[in-house]
Structures are given as structure tokens and as C-alpha cells.
Motif scaffolding. Sequence first.
Motif, mmCIF file in Angstrom:
data_model
loop_
_atom_site.group_PDB
_atom_site.id
_atom_site.type_symbol
_atom_site.label_atom_id
_atom_site.label_comp_id
_atom_site.label_asym_id
_atom_site.label_seq_id
_atom_site.Cartn_x
_atom_site.Cartn_y
_atom_site.Cartn_z
ATOM 1 N N TYR A 68 -1.516 9.764 5.499
ATOM 2 C CA TYR A 68 -0.412 9.222 6.293
ATOM 3 C C TYR A 68 -0.671 7.743 6.602
ATOM 4 O O TYR A 68 0.212 6.899 6.431
ATOM 5 N N SER A 69 -1.877 7.439 7.023
ATOM 6 C CA SER A 69 -2.236 6.048 7.332
ATOM 7 C C SER A 69 -2.124 5.167 6.095
ATOM 8 O O SER A 69 -1.632 4.035 6.168
ATOM 9 N N GLN A 92 1.433 4.276 5.232
ATOM 10 C CA GLN A 92 1.916 3.204 6.110
ATOM 11 C C GLN A 92 1.374 1.842 5.656
ATOM 12 O O GLN A 92 2.096 0.839 5.675
ATOM 13 N N ALA A 117 5.374 9.042 3.610
ATOM 14 C CA ALA A 117 4.829 8.975 4.976
ATOM 15 C C ALA A 117 5.599 9.921 5.894
ATOM 16 O O ALA A 117 4.999 10.639 6.697
#
Length: 170
Positions: free
Chosen positions: A102-103, A106, A142
Motif C-alpha cells: 500500500y505504501s 502511494q 492502492a
Amino acid sequence: MANAKEQLIDWLRDAYAMETQAAEMLERQEGRITNYPEILAKVKEHIQVTQRQADRLKQCLQRLGSDTSAIKTGIAMLIGNAQSISGVFAEDEIVKAGIFNYSFEQFEAANYRALIAAAQHCGETEIARLCQESLDEEIEMANWIEQRLPQLTKTYLQRKEQGAAAEAKR
């Protein structure tokens, strides 16, 4: 100081290395998450998306009369290997991988936003368009991870409590 197009080329090379790193990490994860079929299917799909994104970046570089950087790409692949291997030793690898992925999505989205602005500044509308396609894909991924991370965490904990194979398959 490099002019704006030279800077754009440098950033496109960085982004190509970033996508190479992402593909490497996802390919390594793919072999260890068979206990989570929905996640596995999405990882397989996103490997293909990531390869298309790398191809788009190559196109962008070619439009500017340049090519990828072998050094940056090689370093990114090494980092991708190291990051994916580091999760092997964590019992809760699947949850940590979800958080990291997820990070990273981003991070990729932020890079594409900068590339779009740089391409527009340089009058490179086709490059901006190609980067927008990749940005849209990164945002989609994401969002997909964000929506599923709470349930993934609960599933991991439930499997662990039940004595089932909670961790990613090694």
C-alpha cells in the motif's frame, strides 16, 4: 543545472527503475502467498500492470531520444530482491507485505504526479498522458489494497488463532 527536459529524462529513468523494483518484489511475493487466493490473483494481475507501466516509461524515454539507465535499474532490482526477501523471516509476512505494498503504491502515485507536472512543463503532452495512465492504475491498486487490508489482517489473525497456516506459504 540540468534543463527541464534533462531532468524529466532523469526522473523517467528513476520511475523505470521503480517499476522494475516493484515487479521484482511482486514476483517474489507471488510464490509465498498461496494461502490468500484473492491477494495472489491481484498480485499476478498487478505484475502485468507493472510491466506495462515500465513499457510506457520506456516509450516516454524513447520519445525524448533517451533510454533506461542500466545502473539505476540494476540497483532497483537488488533493492526489490532485498525487500521481498526480508519478509520471508516475518511470521506475519502477508500483513506486512500488504502494508508495504500500500505504501509503495502511494510512493509510485506521487512519482507519477511529479512526472505529469514535469512533462506538462516541458510541453510533452503525450508523456503526461502516458504517465496519467500509470497514475490511474497505481491509485486503483492502492485503493484495492486499502479496502482489503483490514480483512486481510483479520483473516491472518483468525487463521493463526485456529492453528491454520496463517503465514504466507514459503
